[in-house]
Scaffold this active site. Structure first.
Site, PDB file in Angstrom:
ATOM      1  N   GLY A   2      18.509  -5.716  80.860  1.00  0.00           N
ATOM      2  CA  GLY A   2      18.138  -5.975  82.296  1.00  0.00           C
ATOM      3  C   GLY A   2      18.907  -6.859  83.280  1.00  0.00           C
ATOM      4  CG  ASP A  20       6.135 -12.628  82.637  1.00  0.00           C
ATOM      5  OD1 ASP A  20       5.250 -13.476  83.331  1.00  0.00           O
ATOM      6  OD2 ASP A  20       5.649 -11.679  82.605  1.00  0.00           O
TER       7      ASP A  20
END
Ligand code: 5GP
Length: 183
Positions: A48, A107
């Site tokens: 990512g 997150d």
């Protein structure tokens, strides 16, 4: 590209570019004196963070070296458990080096928290984190993140390195997916 799959644009290509310039100037200033010791080492977490890492490396006003780690966190595709397995480790020793972890998104912060402990045990000269995106839950956990690009709402996002089932990483912006894609 991906016609109809993207419900909305959360961060435009231009906003990403501007933010990276801003972060690079800040990081460049902060590490100007450490540069005399050794090149700053950017540690990216595959896959990512790749887009962010390569753009950031080119925007930084000082020499950097690039290292990558691949980890898998046990849990569902869209949430992590904090139990992490190393799929690919760093290629070199980081003892005595100034290390900056480059993250795409934080997150729950569980993956990062594990990574910080793991890298800290290898005795770098310093260890900091830059993340392009941060979700609201990450603010609650106690992970020290020095540089944050954007605080975003609690939505699943794709693009600019972030995937859904390995797709959409190649989008140049960050967007939300149309719910029909999950169905
Ligand atoms: P954490 O351990 O902070 O909960 O999870 C971080 C990892 O979960 C990120 O590196 C990323 O792989 C994945 N993740 C968390 N939120 C999103 C999201 O909105 N979109 C995508 N594509 N991946 C996410």
């Amino acid at each position: 590209m991906y016609d109809g799959d993207i419900a909305s644009t959360l961060v435009t290509e231009q906003a990403i570019r501007d933010k990276i310039a801003e972060l690079a100037a800040q990081i460049g200033a902060d590490y100007a004196s450490e540069q005399a010791e050794s090149d700053l080492l950017l540690v990216g977490v595959l896959k990512g963070a790749v887009m962010f890492m390569t753009d950031l490396a080119r925007a930084l006003p000082l020499p950097v070296q690039l290292e990558f780690m691949a980890v898998s966190s046990y849990g569902s595709a869209t949430s992590s458990s904090g139990v992490v397995r190393i799929l690919k480790d760093l290629d070199r020793d980081i003892a005595g080096r100034h290390v900056l972890i480059v993250e795409d998104i934080i997150d729950s912060g569980l993956t990062l928290s594990w990574l910080l402990k793991n890298l800290e045990s290898r005795q770098p000269a310093s260890l900091q984190v830059v993340t392009l995106l941060r979700k609201p839950d990450a603010v609650k956990v106690d992970v020290p993140v020095k540089y944050v690009g954007f605080d975003i709402p609690n939505e699943f996002v794709v693009g600019y390195g972030l995937d859904y089932a390995e797709r959409y990483r190649d989008l140049p912006f960050i967007g939300t997916l149309d719910p029909a894609v999950y169905a």
